[in-house]
Design a protein around this motif. Sequence first.
Motif, PDB file in Angstrom:
ATOM      1  N   SER A 157       0.877  -0.999   0.075  1.00 41.15           N
ATOM      2  CA  SER A 157      -0.234   0.064  -0.012  1.00 41.15           C
ATOM      3  C   SER A 157       0.803   1.359   0.035  1.00 41.15           C
ATOM      4  N   ILE A 158       1.913   1.454  -0.877  1.00 42.09           N
ATOM      5  CA  ILE A 158       2.769   2.770  -1.110  1.00 42.09           C
ATOM      6  C   ILE A 158       2.147   3.701  -1.648  1.00 42.09           C
ATOM      7  N   VAL A 159       1.312   3.408  -2.683  1.00 39.63           N
ATOM      8  CA  VAL A 159       0.477   4.232  -3.369  1.00 39.63           C
ATOM      9  C   VAL A 159      -0.736   3.830  -3.690  1.00 39.63           C
ATOM     10  N   ASN A 160      -1.767   4.814  -4.042  1.00 45.26           N
ATOM     11  CA  ASN A 160      -3.140   4.361  -4.438  1.00 45.26           C
ATOM     12  C   ASN A 160      -3.012   3.633  -5.579  1.00 45.26           C
ATOM     13  N   ASN A 161      -3.685   2.360  -5.356  1.00 45.88           N
ATOM     14  CA  ASN A 161      -3.419   1.398  -6.563  1.00 45.88           C
ATOM     15  C   ASN A 161      -4.199   1.739  -7.574  1.00 45.88           C
ATOM     16  N   SER A 162      -5.383   2.633  -7.418  1.00 49.35           N
ATOM     17  CA  SER A 162      -6.089   3.211  -8.716  1.00 49.35           C
ATOM     18  C   SER A 162      -5.326   3.887  -9.584  1.00 49.35           C
ATOM     19  N   LEU A 163      -3.963   4.438  -9.321  1.00 47.77           N
ATOM     20  CA  LEU A 163      -3.238   5.214 -10.328  1.00 47.77           C
ATOM     21  C   LEU A 163      -2.668   4.090 -11.086  1.00 47.77           C
ATOM     22  N   ILE A 164      -2.307   2.813 -10.498  1.00 42.43           N
ATOM     23  CA  ILE A 164      -1.655   1.665 -11.618  1.00 42.43           C
ATOM     24  C   ILE A 164      -2.921   1.287 -12.414  1.00 42.43           C
ATOM     25  N   ILE A 165      -4.032   1.004 -11.658  1.00 40.04           N
ATOM     26  CA  ILE A 165      -4.998   0.585 -12.565  1.00 40.04           C
ATOM     27  C   ILE A 165      -5.603   1.430 -13.840  1.00 40.04           C
ATOM     28  N   TYR A 166      -5.695   2.799 -13.438  1.00 41.63           N
ATOM     29  CA  TYR A 166      -5.994   3.673 -14.609  1.00 41.63           C
ATOM     30  C   TYR A 166      -4.968   3.713 -15.777  1.00 41.63           C
ATOM     31  N   ALA A 167      -3.631   3.425 -15.209  1.00 47.30           N
ATOM     32  CA  ALA A 167      -2.718   3.423 -16.275  1.00 47.30           C
ATOM     33  C   ALA A 167      -2.903   2.096 -17.198  1.00 47.30           C
ATOM     34  N   LEU A 168      -3.240   0.931 -16.437  1.00 48.75           N
ATOM     35  CA  LEU A 168      -3.611  -0.174 -17.153  1.00 48.75           C
ATOM     36  C   LEU A 168      -4.763  -0.210 -18.103  1.00 48.75           C
ATOM     37  N   ILE A 169      -5.726   0.519 -17.549  1.00 47.32           N
ATOM     38  CA  ILE A 169      -6.937   0.580 -18.389  1.00 47.32           C
ATOM     39  C   ILE A 169      -6.429   1.268 -19.743  1.00 47.32           C
ATOM     40  N   SER A 170      -5.574   2.411 -19.568  1.00 46.62           N
ATOM     41  CA  SER A 170      -5.323   3.238 -20.826  1.00 46.62           C
ATOM     42  C   SER A 170      -4.387   2.310 -21.694  1.00 46.62           C
ATOM     43  N   LEU A 171      -3.552   1.576 -21.175  1.00 47.81           N
ATOM     44  CA  LEU A 171      -2.415   0.683 -22.046  1.00 47.81           C
ATOM     45  C   LEU A 171      -3.468  -0.449 -22.807  1.00 47.81           C
ATOM     46  N   LEU A 172      -4.531  -0.907 -21.989  1.00 45.86           N
ATOM     47  CA  LEU A 172      -5.239  -2.036 -22.715  1.00 45.86           C
ATOM     48  C   LEU A 172      -5.970  -1.417 -23.958  1.00 45.86           C
ATOM     49  N   ILE A 173      -6.755  -0.062 -23.701  1.00 53.52           N
ATOM     50  CA  ILE A 173      -7.356   0.399 -24.579  1.00 53.52           C
ATOM     51  C   ILE A 173      -6.401   1.027 -25.945  1.00 53.52           C
ATOM     52  N   PHE A 174      -5.134   1.559 -25.345  1.00 52.17           N
ATOM     53  CA  PHE A 174      -4.077   1.799 -26.386  1.00 52.17           C
ATOM     54  C   PHE A 174      -3.823   0.614 -27.250  1.00 52.17           C
ATOM     55  N   GLY A 175      -3.665  -0.673 -26.538  1.00 45.28           N
ATOM     56  CA  GLY A 175      -3.447  -1.682 -27.383  1.00 45.28           C
ATOM     57  C   GLY A 175      -4.648  -2.162 -28.358  1.00 45.28           C
ATOM     58  N   PHE A 176      -5.852  -1.880 -28.238  1.00 42.13           N
ATOM     59  CA  PHE A 176      -6.822  -2.218 -29.317  1.00 42.13           C
ATOM     60  C   PHE A 176      -6.267  -1.601 -30.453  1.00 42.13           C
ATOM     61  N   PHE A 177      -5.733  -0.245 -30.619  1.00 40.47           N
ATOM     62  CA  PHE A 177      -5.396   0.366 -31.786  1.00 40.47           C
ATOM     63  C   PHE A 177      -3.883   0.200 -32.275  1.00 40.47           C
ATOM     64  N   ASN A 178      -3.107  -0.348 -31.307  1.00 38.27           N
ATOM     65  CA  ASN A 178      -1.705  -0.523 -31.648  1.00 38.27           C
ATOM     66  C   ASN A 178      -1.253  -1.833 -31.824  1.00 38.27           C
TER      67      ASN A 178
END
Length: 314
Positions: A157-178
């Motif tokens: 629990s060093i950082v808010n896990n949502s920060l990592i999850i938001y980034a993972l979501i953006s990477l998955l969406i980016f992956g659809f196009f890339n």
Amino acid sequence: MENYFIVSILLVFLSFVYLKLAIKFKIIDKPNERSSHSKITVRGGGIVFPIAIILFSLFNNFQYPFFILGVLLISIVSFLDDIYTLSSKIRFPFQLIAVILILYQIGIPLNALYLISLFFGVGIINMFNFMDGINGITGMYCIASLLGFYFINTNESIVNNSLIIYALISLLIFGFFNFRKKALFFAGDIGSISIGLLIFYLGMYFTYYLSSPLIIGLIIVYGADATNTLLYRKLFTKESVLDPHRHHIYQKLVDVKKMSHLQVSIIYASIQLLVNIVVYKTYNLDMQTQYFTLSILVTIFTLLYIYLFKKIKA
């Protein structure tokens, strides 16, 4: 959970909007003799990464303000670089400021560690930029790296896990196009630099508060390729280290061995996932064991780089 759904919908919508606007305003990447692609493609699709980070801030009471400011600052400069191709003399000061904001956010005191971290931070974000050269590699590799941070953070629990999850979501969406044979858009500098900044922030934060040098193992696959390629160029070529090139192992696997972009991207991500397991099992052991494990990993990947380089060259 509701915020994750809203963020996903927003990022999908903004990705399609950006694709249309980029085509209209010709924000494109034209292939040249050093490119690993053969057709004109939209660049800057990685704009979804900093947008996801900013959305995290909005939905979480503006948490980590100095880090967010650093991301915003470097994203603006990187996006301008995608459009106009800025000089490194313009880009470097902003990268330096972004790293300083991160170190201030983490709370690292002004000492020798601070100076090392400053140099290391600029190197890391440029490493992610240099390694962004084939379809799928930025998305796949960064997902693999962030998963390592996610599972360690679940324990610590060093950082808010949502920060990592938001980034993972953006990477998955980016992956659809890339993540396809013919990508609809590339990450561009705004994508590779901003996601590199996020991973540096997490890596520095985790290393500092866990007193765990082994955290660097979460980016060791990229690190081995980038560092050894840099050494090769400095020692055996007369090229400027800032110039585009085709000496990375992932480039040689595509150009010489004729492996597909997606195959190489999956290999890089898969190897990093395996290393993540080692790091997860050992990051909280005594310091001597951590340094021994890290030295073993560095040795393995250095020897692997040399072996592959010579084999492909032959």
